[in-house]
Design an enzyme around this catalytic site. Sequence first.
Site, PDB file in Angstrom:
ATOM      1  N   GLY A 177       5.444  63.223  35.837  1.00  0.00           N
ATOM      2  CA  GLY A 177       5.722  61.948  36.490  1.00  0.00           C
ATOM      3  C   GLY A 177       7.176  61.847  36.887  1.00  0.00           C
ATOM      4  O   GLY A 177       8.046  62.496  36.300  1.00  0.00           O
ATOM      5  N   ASN A 194      12.494  56.140  38.829  1.00  0.00           N
ATOM      6  CA  ASN A 194      13.855  55.978  39.335  1.00  0.00           C
ATOM      7  C   ASN A 194      14.895  56.541  38.380  1.00  0.00           C
ATOM      8  O   ASN A 194      15.938  57.045  38.812  1.00  0.00           O
ATOM      9  CB  ASN A 194      14.148  54.495  39.577  1.00  0.00           C
ATOM     10  CG  ASN A 194      13.435  53.991  40.810  1.00  0.00           C
ATOM     11  OD1 ASN A 194      13.031  54.770  41.663  1.00  0.00           O
ATOM     12  ND2 ASN A 194      13.263  52.693  40.904  1.00  0.00           N
ATOM     13  N   ASP A 254       7.627  46.053  28.355  1.00  0.00           N
ATOM     14  CA  ASP A 254       7.137  46.650  29.593  1.00  0.00           C
ATOM     15  C   ASP A 254       5.733  47.222  29.393  1.00  0.00           C
ATOM     16  O   ASP A 254       5.429  48.335  29.841  1.00  0.00           O
ATOM     17  CB  ASP A 254       8.099  47.737  30.080  1.00  0.00           C
ATOM     18  CG  ASP A 254       7.967  48.015  31.575  1.00  0.00           C
ATOM     19  OD1 ASP A 254       7.414  47.154  32.299  1.00  0.00           O
ATOM     20  OD2 ASP A 254       8.431  49.077  32.022  1.00  0.00           O
TER      21      ASP A 254
END
Length: 331
Positions: free
Chosen positions: A64, A67, A175
């Site tokens: 993966g 940013n 998150d």
Amino acid sequence: MALTIRERRVPRLHISLDLPSCAGAFRYPNPPVAAPAASTSSAAARVGDQQLRSSDLDRVAVLGRGNSATVYKVANRRTSAVYALKVLHGGGGGAAAAEADVLRRADSPHVVRCHSVLPAASGDAALLLELVDGGSLASVVARAGAFPEAALAEVAAQALSGLAYLHARRVVHRDVKPANLLVTTAGEVKIADFGIAKVLAHAGDHCTAYEGTAAYMSPERFDSERHTDPFAADVWSLGVTILELLMGRYPLLPAGQKPTWAALMCAICFGEMTSLPDDAASPELRAFLAACLHKDYTKRASVAHLLAHQFVAGRDVVASKLALRRLVTGA
């Protein structure tokens, strides 16, 4: 696309608007692609009984990209043991150490394990993590579509067990979303990516930092000047996650609507709960979702209450785990 948004009244704002289909969210795992050669750093860390160096690892595939980090599948040349290596860009030694500190507090089957922190190429830092072979729930729903209730109950039960473990140690994730819930091919759910997690100094402390993925943030977190219960915010995010897996798409915006800041804020803070067809969910699942997604965080169910909820506590454990395992493996 991940965005960083700044407003005058907010001293620190680090918000991603990612939805599962947006570029920038980790896609874990992806098909193997070419990767750069492993770092030749001589620094070492102990993994189990073995002294492991960065140069001992071969990068097999990219799992993966985000940013701030790239995740690789790596293999130990000497033992063939496989791991996930999360390389934080921009010399992220402090961020790696902070995330490792959170993970080292955890010894739970429902939290991804961190073996060590290693230096990587170009001055970056890296976390050597447990490799979870089934990928993320985001990748599973993208491939398999909407989850059946039996599998949802198992996801909810295991994610709640992980959150209960973390919250008991005053760790808030901040998150929770499908991309950050990993699953093994055996049907074990593990909470991952603690990049913005916080360890509260004392019970009853509040979080004021305004960070996370906007699509999964609770209503109270959109007010950066408000002191709120961070544990309740994790519950909201899990509720959105379960609803997304049920519907097979992000649930709080109409299908195809662009996830702008204004659209997400209005939907989350002022919109009604997504209406489900009569045959789309059982009364137990509807009640569970309503308990997670109460806009008033003081009235939102706690993790402990949700673990005792009929939707979770009343599930057929064997059948639920089998349903989840079939989704992950495609069997």
